[in-house]
Design a protein around this motif. Structure first.
Motif, mmCIF file in Angstrom:
data_model
loop_
_atom_site.group_PDB
_atom_site.id
_atom_site.type_symbol
_atom_site.label_atom_id
_atom_site.label_comp_id
_atom_site.label_asym_id
_atom_site.label_seq_id
_atom_site.Cartn_x
_atom_site.Cartn_y
_atom_site.Cartn_z
ATOM 1 N N LEU A 22 22.447 -18.188 20.979
ATOM 2 C CA LEU A 22 23.174 -18.558 19.751
ATOM 3 C C LEU A 22 23.658 -17.187 19.294
ATOM 4 C CD1 LEU A 22 23.448 -20.359 17.414
ATOM 5 C CD2 LEU A 22 21.537 -19.504 16.349
ATOM 6 N N LEU A 23 25.059 -17.583 19.195
ATOM 7 C CA LEU A 23 26.065 -16.474 18.671
ATOM 8 C C LEU A 23 26.015 -16.579 17.031
ATOM 9 C CD1 LEU A 23 28.744 -16.364 21.490
ATOM 10 C CD2 LEU A 23 26.696 -15.079 21.243
ATOM 11 N N SER A 24 25.567 -15.838 16.208
ATOM 12 C CA SER A 24 25.400 -16.539 14.810
ATOM 13 C C SER A 24 26.703 -15.908 13.961
ATOM 14 C CB SER A 24 24.332 -16.014 14.228
ATOM 15 O OG SER A 24 24.070 -16.123 13.055
ATOM 16 N N ASN A 25 27.570 -16.386 13.287
ATOM 17 C CA ASN A 25 28.295 -16.025 12.171
ATOM 18 C C ASN A 25 29.434 -15.278 13.080
ATOM 19 O OD1 ASN A 25 29.067 -15.498 9.598
ATOM 20 N ND2 ASN A 25 28.215 -13.682 9.569
ATOM 21 N N ALA A 26 29.806 -15.712 13.967
ATOM 22 C CA ALA A 26 30.951 -15.009 14.776
ATOM 23 C C ALA A 26 32.179 -15.230 14.274
ATOM 24 C CB ALA A 26 31.107 -15.502 16.176
ATOM 25 N N LEU A 27 33.411 -14.345 14.289
ATOM 26 C CA LEU A 27 34.480 -14.491 13.675
ATOM 27 C C LEU A 27 35.396 -15.241 14.891
ATOM 28 C CD1 LEU A 27 36.325 -13.631 11.406
ATOM 29 C CD2 LEU A 27 36.967 -11.684 12.555
ATOM 30 N N PRO A 29 39.154 -16.665 15.665
ATOM 31 C CA PRO A 29 40.635 -16.768 15.551
ATOM 32 C C PRO A 29 41.281 -18.215 15.712
ATOM 33 C CG PRO A 29 40.601 -15.397 17.569
ATOM 34 C CD PRO A 29 39.068 -15.725 17.042
ATOM 35 N N LEU A 30 41.849 -18.988 14.808
ATOM 36 C CA LEU A 30 42.417 -20.308 15.117
ATOM 37 C C LEU A 30 43.756 -20.164 15.686
ATOM 38 C CD1 LEU A 30 41.153 -21.685 11.579
ATOM 39 C CD2 LEU A 30 40.110 -21.536 13.825
ATOM 40 N N ALA A 31 44.312 -20.936 16.538
ATOM 41 C CA ALA A 31 45.451 -20.983 17.363
ATOM 42 C C ALA A 31 46.427 -21.060 16.217
ATOM 43 C CB ALA A 31 45.653 -22.327 18.256
ATOM 44 N N ASP A 32 46.505 -21.647 15.088
ATOM 45 C CA ASP A 32 47.578 -21.788 14.059
ATOM 46 C C ASP A 32 47.594 -20.829 12.905
ATOM 47 O OD1 ASP A 32 48.458 -24.289 15.469
ATOM 48 O OD2 ASP A 32 47.326 -25.602 14.127
ATOM 49 N N GLY A 33 46.592 -19.992 13.331
ATOM 50 C CA GLY A 33 46.689 -18.934 12.178
ATOM 51 C C GLY A 33 45.150 -18.602 11.391
ATOM 52 N N GLY A 34 44.594 -17.538 10.889
ATOM 53 C CA GLY A 34 43.771 -17.427 10.178
ATOM 54 C C GLY A 34 42.457 -17.432 11.406
ATOM 55 N N TYR A 35 41.167 -17.288 10.399
ATOM 56 C CA TYR A 35 39.850 -17.209 11.039
ATOM 57 C C TYR A 35 39.109 -18.044 10.581
ATOM 58 C CZ TYR A 35 41.937 -12.723 13.091
ATOM 59 O OH TYR A 35 42.934 -11.971 13.857
ATOM 60 N N GLN A 36 37.913 -18.318 11.378
ATOM 61 C CA GLN A 36 36.736 -19.005 10.587
ATOM 62 C C GLN A 36 35.472 -18.258 11.171
ATOM 63 O OE1 GLN A 36 36.365 -23.068 12.033
ATOM 64 N NE2 GLN A 36 36.097 -22.394 14.354
ATOM 65 N N LEU A 72 34.824 -13.526 18.330
ATOM 66 C CA LEU A 72 34.784 -14.334 19.871
ATOM 67 C C LEU A 72 35.824 -14.980 20.238
ATOM 68 C CD1 LEU A 72 32.278 -15.497 21.642
ATOM 69 C CD2 LEU A 72 32.368 -17.860 20.218
ATOM 70 N N LEU A 73 36.305 -14.916 21.378
ATOM 71 C CA LEU A 73 37.487 -15.132 21.780
ATOM 72 C C LEU A 73 37.193 -16.035 23.226
ATOM 73 C CD1 LEU A 73 39.918 -12.204 21.922
ATOM 74 C CD2 LEU A 73 39.628 -13.987 20.139
ATOM 75 N N PRO A 74 37.948 -17.065 23.419
ATOM 76 C CA PRO A 74 37.792 -17.824 24.882
ATOM 77 C C PRO A 74 38.387 -16.704 25.924
ATOM 78 C CG PRO A 74 40.022 -18.558 23.704
ATOM 79 C CD PRO A 74 39.366 -17.613 22.840
#
Length: 569
Positions: A22-27, A29-36, A72-74
């Motif tokens: 379990l990767l908890s609270n990972a940052l 990036p979204l393809a269209d901009g910003g992060y979650q 976290l990135l693909p």
């Protein structure tokens, strides 16, 4: 020197299985901009769940990583490389591709100037290719690659076995493309023909001078080199044997059918290659219109005058996971045909600049619907396997091709779309990996946001792509962890499947002497000197002996690929 002993000592014996973590609270990036911020559960080799931050609770015994300071990135795909070139990186003097490639072949361990002199091709052990694949794959992995497509020149299946062992040890997905051709005479189809070759030959006969070309008695060639039917059959048999022995997608190894170029592969070889792909549902890979010289050769050598159309007519362009490296000198109609066939272009900006090949028309290809992936190319032309360097150039080069700054790309386009999502599309895995979504393969990288290279805090993905990775011991490794097929292959910044210190020992021991690039001057060998004479005449660099004007059809090429006048004189 026991090359195999060095190779085996560099490989760690691991039996990694897919993890539940379990990767908890990972940052993210979204393809269209910003992060979650999100919780990501990896299980059975896939992204099992993707949920809001701090909402997933791990079952007893399940490893949990606090990713508050992690991004976290693909995983990225190095969609075009030649691992054996690790042995010649930094060696070859500035030369265009057509002259450079001869020096690379001559000076790698199996070449005419290799480790055993004129006997190098037969005497150099296959473990040499295992070590270079380990080195190549390691550099790719540590820059964020979870998949590598290796266009590898092999002599036999032992060479391929060593390469496969190296990638299995590293744990990355490996798409292995034996790079084969069926030219009857080596190098004959590496150099374009001199437009007025016949007239120059006649002038030389009349004046008693020699052209110093590649043909008999120093004449210029006036037609492409022939293929060898026996070699055609042997190459097709070698590809099929490679499939039968090594093709194992479930365990991360795929065999790709990889003719060298459309010029060094006969029509029979290309049609046979296409048939093998259909028979086994294989990906296909080749070089395509890398240089202006190759664009000239397409007009001279191929019935349609178009390398793209030739690949289409032979059936090689179509099918699952067709990718073509470089694709700089495509005409508009050729780009449209690539899109129609579903074939991918692989952008290799480092080697394209190093060899003076030109700049891929990236935005134009994307606008026409072509899938574009990223590659490092071989380490002797890009001199490294850091995919982040290639992504950086893919982000910055478009800025000098258009004054419209509103179209200049952000770093996340090259990283998330070209290198990740489109990379997996290029190797026939579109929709299966390259994105952080539920159900996707767990090919992921985790980056340490406290590493010096990712500080101070601005935009972490842009900083990863556009910044530098400080090497000081206390700086922290930017890459913290990596999973491929759900198996952890990098932990705390270190690869799990290779002994890096032992690899360094092996590379020093097996190639102990420094070498000067002057040994790669074409003038040092009669055959490469002749090739340089013909190349310079064909490309309008040596006009002294020119006898006839260049026909208009052979003069003109697509604009804006280079900074000099692209027309031939």
């Amino acid at each position: 020197m026991d090359v195999n002993a060095h190779f085996q000592a560099s490989v760690k014996q691991t039996d990694a299985q897919p993890q539940t973590v379990l990767l908890s609270n990972a940052l993210i990036p979204l393809a269209d901009g910003g992060y979650q911020r999100a919780d990501v559960l990896l299980q059975d080799g896939v992204i099992k769940k993707l949920a809001e931050s701090n909402t997933l609770k791990a079952k007893e015994g399940v490893q949990t990583l606090d990713c508050t300071e992690r991004m976290l990135l693909p995983g990225f795909v190095n969609a075009h490389t030649h691992s054996v070139q690790q042995w010649t990186r930094g060696l070859i003097k500035p030369l265009p591709l057509e002259l450079w490639v001869m020096q690379n072949i001559r000076h790698e361990p199996r070449g005419a100037c290799g480790w055993h002199g004129s006997s190098s091709f037969s005497e150099t052990p296959s473990a040499v290719l295992g070590l270079s694949a380990l080195h190549c794959g390691l550099e790719s992995l540590l820059s964020g690659c979870t998949t590598v497509l290796d266009h590898i020149m092999i002599r036999n299946l032992d060479d391929l076995a060593a390469v496969a062992q190296a990638y299995k040890a590293l744990g990355v997905r490996a798409f292995l493309a034996p790079m084969l051709n069926d030219d009857a005479v080596m190098y004959q189809n590496y150099i374009p023909l001199v437009n007025d070759g016949e007239a120059r030959n006649a002038h030389a006969r009349n004046t008693g001078c020699a052209c110093c070309g590649m043909g008999p008695e120093g004449a210029f060639r006036t037609q492409p080199g022939a293929s060898d039917a026996k070699k055609t059959a042997a190459m097709l048999a070698l590809w099929e044997a490679a499939v039968e022995r090594f093709h194992d997608p479930a365990n991360g190894i795929e065999i790709v059918i990889g003719p060298a170029t459309a010029y060094s592969a006969s029509e029979a070889l290309l049609r046979g290659a296409a048939a093998l792909r259909r028979k086994y549902n294989l990906c296909g890979h080749t070089h395509l219109l890398e240089t202006r010289a190759q664009a000239l050769m397409a007009k001279q050598f191929l019935p349609s005058g178009s390398a793209v159309r030739h690949l289409h007519e032979t059936g090689f362009l179509q099918g699952r996971g067709t990718s073509c490296a470089h694709t700089i000198w495509l005409e508009d109609d050729e780009m449209a045909l690539m899109a129609e066939a579903g074939a991918s272009c692989v952008h290799n900006p480092l080697s394209n600049l190093r060899l003076g090949s030109g700049v891929m028309p990236l935005d134009k290809l994307l606008d026409k619907g072509v899938n574009v992936a990223m590659g490092c190319d071989g380490a002797a032309s890009g001199d490294g396997q850091d995919i982040l360097e290639a992504i950086k150039l893919a982000t910055t080069l478009p800025c000098v091709l258009s004054a419209e700054y509103r179209r200049w790309p952000a770093a996340r386009r090259a990283a998330l779309t070209l290198a990740a999502k489109n990379g997996y599309q290029a190797v026939g895995m579109g929709g299966q990996a390259g994105e952080i979504v539920e159900g996707a393969c767990a090919d992921l990288t985790l980056w340490d946001l406290t590493a010096l290279s990712l500080l101070p805090r601005t935009d972490p993905l842009s900083l990863l792509v556009l910044g530098s990775r400080t090497q000081a011991a206390g700086a922290g490794s930017a890459l913290h962890s990596c999973w491929v097929r759900g198996r952890q292959v990098v932990a705390d910044g270190s690869p799990c499947g290779v002994d890096v210190r032992q690899l360094r020992v092996a590379l020093r021991a097996l190639q102990p002497e420094f070498r000067d690039p002057s040994i790669t001057d074409p003038a040092t060998d009669a055959s490469t000197a002749a090739s340089e004479v013909e190349y310079r005449a064909a490309m309008g660099l040596d006009l002294e002996g020119k006898q006839e004007p260049t026909p208009h059809a052979l003069k003109t090429y697509p604009k804006y690929r280079v900074l000099y006048d692209e027309t031939l004189p």
